[in-house]
Design a protein around this motif. Structure first.
Motif, PDB file in Angstrom:
ATOM      1  N   ALA B   9       3.127  65.572   3.808  1.00 11.95           N
ATOM      2  CA  ALA B   9       3.666  64.720   2.737  1.00 11.95           C
ATOM      3  C   ALA B   9       4.221  63.404   3.271  1.00 11.95           C
ATOM      4  CB  ALA B   9       4.753  65.478   1.981  1.00 11.95           C
ATOM      5  N   ILE B  10       4.546  63.378   4.560  1.00 12.66           N
ATOM      6  CA  ILE B  10       5.082  62.115   5.093  1.00 12.66           C
ATOM      7  C   ILE B  10       4.014  61.024   5.077  1.00 12.66           C
ATOM      8  CG2 ILE B  10       6.839  63.150   6.598  1.00 12.66           C
ATOM      9  CD1 ILE B  10       4.379  61.579   8.544  1.00 12.66           C
ATOM     10  N   ASP B  13       4.840  58.838   2.451  1.00 11.49           N
ATOM     11  CA  ASP B  13       6.164  58.207   2.488  1.00 11.49           C
ATOM     12  C   ASP B  13       6.000  56.797   3.068  1.00 11.49           C
ATOM     13  OD1 ASP B  13       8.655  57.240   3.272  1.00 11.49           O
ATOM     14  OD2 ASP B  13       9.441  59.236   3.708  1.00 11.49           O
ATOM     15  N   PRO B  14       6.212  55.752   2.241  1.00  9.90           N
ATOM     16  CA  PRO B  14       5.906  54.397   2.722  1.00  9.90           C
ATOM     17  C   PRO B  14       6.736  54.003   3.954  1.00  9.90           C
ATOM     18  CG  PRO B  14       6.744  54.370   0.451  1.00  9.90           C
ATOM     19  CD  PRO B  14       6.704  55.787   0.872  1.00  9.90           C
ATOM     20  N   TYR B  15       8.001  54.454   4.025  1.00  9.18           N
ATOM     21  CA  TYR B  15       8.852  54.075   5.161  1.00  9.18           C
ATOM     22  C   TYR B  15       8.314  54.660   6.472  1.00  9.18           C
ATOM     23  CZ  TYR B  15      12.987  53.711   8.173  1.00  9.18           C
ATOM     24  OH  TYR B  15      13.832  53.452   9.219  1.00  9.18           O
ATOM     25  N   VAL B  16       7.979  55.955   6.421  1.00 11.29           N
ATOM     26  CA  VAL B  16       7.463  56.601   7.641  1.00 11.29           C
ATOM     27  C   VAL B  16       6.126  55.975   8.040  1.00 11.29           C
ATOM     28  CG1 VAL B  16       6.700  58.779   8.653  1.00 11.29           C
ATOM     29  CG2 VAL B  16       8.692  58.745   7.185  1.00 11.29           C
ATOM     30  N   MET B  17       5.276  55.748   7.038  1.00 10.58           N
ATOM     31  CA  MET B  17       3.974  55.167   7.369  1.00 10.58           C
ATOM     32  C   MET B  17       4.113  53.749   7.919  1.00 10.58           C
ATOM     33  SD  MET B  17       2.096  57.554   7.172  1.00 10.58           S
ATOM     34  CE  MET B  17       0.576  56.827   7.656  1.00 10.58           C
ATOM     35  N   LEU B  18       5.116  53.024   7.422  1.00  8.35           N
ATOM     36  CA  LEU B  18       5.370  51.682   7.960  1.00  8.35           C
ATOM     37  C   LEU B  18       5.774  51.785   9.433  1.00  8.35           C
ATOM     38  CD1 LEU B  18       5.716  48.607   7.359  1.00  8.35           C
ATOM     39  CD2 LEU B  18       8.127  49.098   6.922  1.00  8.35           C
ATOM     40  N   PRO B 349      10.536  73.052  10.842  1.00  9.07           N
ATOM     41  CA  PRO B 349       9.061  72.966  10.915  1.00  9.07           C
ATOM     42  C   PRO B 349       8.517  71.687  10.271  1.00  9.07           C
ATOM     43  CG  PRO B 349       9.742  74.627   9.317  1.00  9.07           C
ATOM     44  CD  PRO B 349      10.975  74.174  10.014  1.00  9.07           C
ATOM     45  N   THR B 350       9.205  71.211   9.231  1.00  8.11           N
ATOM     46  CA  THR B 350       8.694  70.013   8.554  1.00  8.11           C
ATOM     47  C   THR B 350       8.696  68.828   9.495  1.00  8.11           C
ATOM     48  OG1 THR B 350       9.701  70.913   6.583  1.00  8.11           O
ATOM     49  CG2 THR B 350       8.910  68.668   6.424  1.00  8.11           C
ATOM     50  N   LEU B 351       9.746  68.731  10.324  1.00  5.17           N
ATOM     51  CA  LEU B 351       9.821  67.620  11.290  1.00  5.17           C
ATOM     52  C   LEU B 351       8.632  67.674  12.249  1.00  5.17           C
ATOM     53  CD1 LEU B 351      12.588  65.882  12.980  1.00  5.17           C
ATOM     54  CD2 LEU B 351      11.259  67.214  14.559  1.00  5.17           C
ATOM     55  N   VAL B 355       5.516  65.046  12.713  1.00  5.60           N
ATOM     56  CA  VAL B 355       5.115  64.411  13.982  1.00  5.60           C
ATOM     57  C   VAL B 355       3.602  64.530  14.159  1.00  5.60           C
ATOM     58  CG1 VAL B 355       5.340  64.527  16.499  1.00  5.60           C
ATOM     59  CG2 VAL B 355       7.357  64.798  15.065  1.00  5.60           C
ATOM     60  N   PHE B 356       3.074  65.740  13.895  1.00  6.16           N
ATOM     61  CA  PHE B 356       1.628  65.952  14.044  1.00  6.16           C
ATOM     62  C   PHE B 356       0.855  65.012  13.112  1.00  6.16           C
ATOM     63  CE2 PHE B 356       2.692  70.721  14.871  1.00  6.16           C
ATOM     64  CZ  PHE B 356       3.233  70.388  16.087  1.00  6.16           C
ATOM     65  N   ALA B 357       1.305  64.967  11.857  1.00  2.30           N
ATOM     66  CA  ALA B 357       0.596  64.143  10.868  1.00  2.30           C
ATOM     67  C   ALA B 357       0.656  62.668  11.249  1.00  2.30           C
ATOM     68  CB  ALA B 357       1.225  64.358   9.489  1.00  2.30           C
ATOM     69  N   SER B 358       1.818  62.230  11.734  1.00  2.00           N
ATOM     70  CA  SER B 358       1.952  60.811  12.086  1.00  2.00           C
ATOM     71  C   SER B 358       1.070  60.473  13.292  1.00  2.00           C
ATOM     72  CB  SER B 358       3.408  60.467  12.390  1.00  2.00           C
ATOM     73  OG  SER B 358       3.800  61.077  13.587  1.00  2.00           O
ATOM     74  N   MET B 359       0.893  61.435  14.202  1.00  2.00           N
ATOM     75  CA  MET B 359       0.022  61.169  15.351  1.00  2.00           C
ATOM     76  C   MET B 359      -1.436  61.049  14.907  1.00  2.00           C
ATOM     77  SD  MET B 359       1.819  63.466  18.308  1.00  2.00           S
ATOM     78  CE  MET B 359       0.653  63.076  19.591  1.00  2.00           C
ATOM     79  N   LEU B 360      -1.803  61.885  13.940  1.00  2.00           N
ATOM     80  CA  LEU B 360      -3.168  61.759  13.394  1.00  2.00           C
ATOM     81  C   LEU B 360      -3.346  60.383  12.755  1.00  2.00           C
ATOM     82  CD1 LEU B 360      -3.940  65.190  11.663  1.00  2.00           C
ATOM     83  CD2 LEU B 360      -5.133  64.182  13.595  1.00  2.00           C
ATOM     84  N   ALA B 361      -2.334  59.984  11.987  1.00  2.00           N
ATOM     85  CA  ALA B 361      -2.414  58.682  11.308  1.00  2.00           C
ATOM     86  C   ALA B 361      -2.496  57.552  12.336  1.00  2.00           C
ATOM     87  CB  ALA B 361      -1.194  58.502  10.410  1.00  2.00           C
TER      88      ALA B 361
END
Lengths: 152, 494
Positions: B9-10, B13-18, B349-351, B355-361
């Protein structure tokens, strides 16, 4: 047997000196309160010091590679001046603050590094200082040292 | 599953993606700058992340880590000056391709193989890290002590002139970690009455000093001229024939990189060098190597980016850094109040999935940027050092001062900077020192706890099979080179 005194031998002596000083300093620690189980406060640092001393001996016995100017180029006068500027920057912050120091540092060290265009040096110094002020002071709300001159 | 979806879901999230986008741009930018590595940048950015909160902070740092490895390949290919040490293997073939007028193709292949390597390793991370964490649930202090010792022994293979020098640096890191109040006895150690030292020496000023200031001082002694840049129209997406030629190198590099990265202490540079050698060994076009082989770009690039995900496995699952850069990220997590280890998979676990999702992005971001903006990023290497390095020092001052707003930390950074300079000149690598510093607390704490469990009897380790196995592997790894040398000398004498 080593044939000449080189980098490895000098490094080994430094490591041995650090280990000996750290070992000696453990005798100045306060005593551990009685009745506590397990290792005390001095055993672990002493163990590390002994391991370091042992490795320093092994390093001393290793032949040093011939001097490679790629790894350790000679330190010229201008490099020493840059080192000095870095060291002086910290006490200077107490006088003209961190932002003032950064502005001066960027001009002085940029010049020492070989940049001869004064307008360019000044422009980079001012814009970098402005960016740092904007990001750290305005956005991240960090309180930077202001120094005697600007802090009053 | 809920946590996994929460993590994903992150991505909306526009802030995290930024933060991920900024981290990716910054990572490519600094990766392309010769001398400033991803680890230096992460050390410099650490204080900035304190205000962000754990998830955006770790996503930001993770994105820098992912993108810096790719950024390093741009200057390796264009100017034969690897922006990041992990790209040194890429320069061997990439620059030769650029000289032949194939710079665009080399950059395109670098972007694609890096992204594939990075994505493969993150997928492995998603599955392997929870399994490793579950296995680690049965670990007690003796197992953690043995594991930390194993991690330290792996420092022997990290950069520097020799294994012995690396181990000395790691021991020095352990010694520095003992400064301050001993938590089990309440005794102050090496504080010498200085109040700032009672709390111990902070990670951040030491990291910034060793990596950023040390590098700047070292560069001051070199003062290299401006590199010449090779003409480039744009990065070119490799065609079907080129992909078919390289697929084996990409998968081989991805596998090697993930495995090497997952071993404590070994990171992207080792992975890339081994990836290059293995690519050459298994290639059907060996004759092209040394003359600009596209496989020689694909293999190491896949390997060094795969090592990123791999090195996050022990870092997150066990709290043992998989590389020097993850040691800094680990310090960042600790500063954020997050202690990595098996319990993290139950508690937050969400954190982790974030992290995994942001690395993929991040991998997808730099693939797009690499293919569309490589020409711009290649120009970064032309920033004059007279502006670059003094600016790095200015950021270092803020970085060291920021977290605790303490001038003591600035002095610690200065001392660490000059130690970093001496290290570089004497052939020591600063990375093992950081590993020692990060693992120091764990090594001492778990040793003390183990001895309490065993009633001060070291033979108690013999009754713990996992700990014993790790200790035997550690000793074998340390003694093997010595024994092999003795055997060789005896054979030569016979």
């Amino acid at each position: 047997m080593i044939r000449r005194f080189g980098t490895n031998q000098a490094a080994a002596l430094c490591v041995a000196l650090v280990a000996a000083a750290a070992f000696a300093a453990t005798y100045g620690f306060d005593p551990v309160p009685e009745g506590l189980p397990g290792l005390g406060a001095v055993e672990f640092p002493r163990l590390i010091c002994l391991v370091m001393a042992g490795m320093a001996v092994l390093l001393f016995l290793q032949e040093s590679a011939p001097h490679d100017p790629e790894v350790a180029p000679p330190i010229r006068g201008d490099a020493i001046a840059i080192f000095a500027a870095c060291l002086l920057a910290v006490p200077l912050m107490a006088v003209i603050g961190m932002l003032g120091t950064i502005a001066v540092f960027l001009v002085v060290v940029g010049r020492l590094w070989g940049e001869v265009r004064w307008p360019m040096l000044l422009a980079v110094s001012l814009s970098m200082t402005a960016i740092i002020w904007l990001v750290f002071v305005k956005i991240f709300r960090l309180t930077l040292p202001t120094g005697m001159v600007f802090g009053g | 599953m809920e946590a996994f979806l929460g993590g994903l879901a992150i991505l909306v999230d526009p802030y995290v993606m930024l933060m991920v986008l900024l981290g990716t741009v910054l990572g490519i930018f600094v990766g392309a700058l010769p001398g400033i590595s991803g680890s230096t940048t992460i050390a410099l950015m650490l204080p900035m992340t304190i205000a962000m909160g754990p998830v955006p902070a770790i996503c930001f740092l993770g994105a820098i880590y992912c993108a810096a490895n790719f950024g390093g390949s741009i200057t390796a290919i264009m100017v034969n000056a690897p922006g990041d040490p992990s790209a040194s293997a890429t320069a061997l073939e990439g620059f030769k391709m650029a000289e032949k007028g194939q710079a665009g193709l080399a950059l395109g292949m670098s972007a694609i193989s890096s992204a594939i390597g990075g994505i493969v390793s993150v997928v492995v991370l998603i599955f392997a890290a929870p399994l490793l964490a579950r296995a680690a649930y049965s670990f007690g202090p003796p197992e953690y002590f043995a594991l930390a010792l194993f991690g330290l022994s792996m420092c022997a293979a990290v950069g520097g002139d020799s294994a012995l020098k690396n181990l000395i640096a790691a021991a020095l890191g352990l010694l520095i970690a003992t400064v301050g109040m001993d938590l089990t006895t309440g005794v102050e150690r090496y504080a010498f009455g200085v109040m700032e030292l009672s709390d111990g020496i902070g990670f951040v000023p030491v990291l910034i000093g060793l990596f950023a200031v040390g590098e700047m001082l070292d560069q001051a002694t070199r003062r290299l001229g401006k590199p010449a840049i090779i003409a480039l129209d744009a990065a070119r997406v490799p065609g079907w024939a080129e992909m078919r030629k390289c697929w084996r190198s990409i998968w081989l590099g991805s596998g090697i990189g993930t495995f090497i990265g997952a071993l404590p202490a070994l990171g992207a540079t080792t992975a890339a060098l081994i990836g290059y050698n293995e690519t050459r060994r298994w290639s059907k076009h060996k004759h092209e190597f040394g003359h600009g082989s596209i496989e020689g770009v694909a293999g190491p690039e896949a390997a060094n980016n795969a090592a990123v995900g791999g090195s996050m496995v022990p870092t997150l699952a066990l709290g043992i850094p998989g590389s020097a850069t993850t040691a800094i990220i680990l310090a960042g997590l600790i500063v954020q109040g997050v202690r990595p280890g098996p319990h993290l998979f139950n508690e937050q676990p969400t954190l982790l999935y974030a992290v995994f999702a942001s690395m993929l992005a991040a991998n997808i971001f730099y693939l797009v940027m690499g293919l569309t903006m490589a020409k711009f990023f290649a120009r970064i290497s032309l920033i004059p050092p007279a502006f670059l390095w003094p600016s790095v020092f200015a950021l270092s001052l803020i970085g060291a001062y920021g977290p605790n707003q303490s001038m003591g930390d600035v002095w610690v950074m200065m001392v660490a900077g000059f130690v970093g300079l001496l290290f570089r000149r004497a052939g020591f690598s600063p990375a093992p020192l950081i590993m020692g510093l990060v693992l120091g607390g764990m090594v001492e704490e778990t040793l003390k706890q183990s001895l309490i469990i065993f009633g001060d009897d070291l033979t108690g380790f013999l009754a713990r099979p996992i700990a014993m196995t790790l200790i035997v592997v550690t000793l074998a790894g340390l003694l093997w080179p010595v024994l092999a040398r003795l055997v060789r000398m005896r054979r030569a004498a016979a």
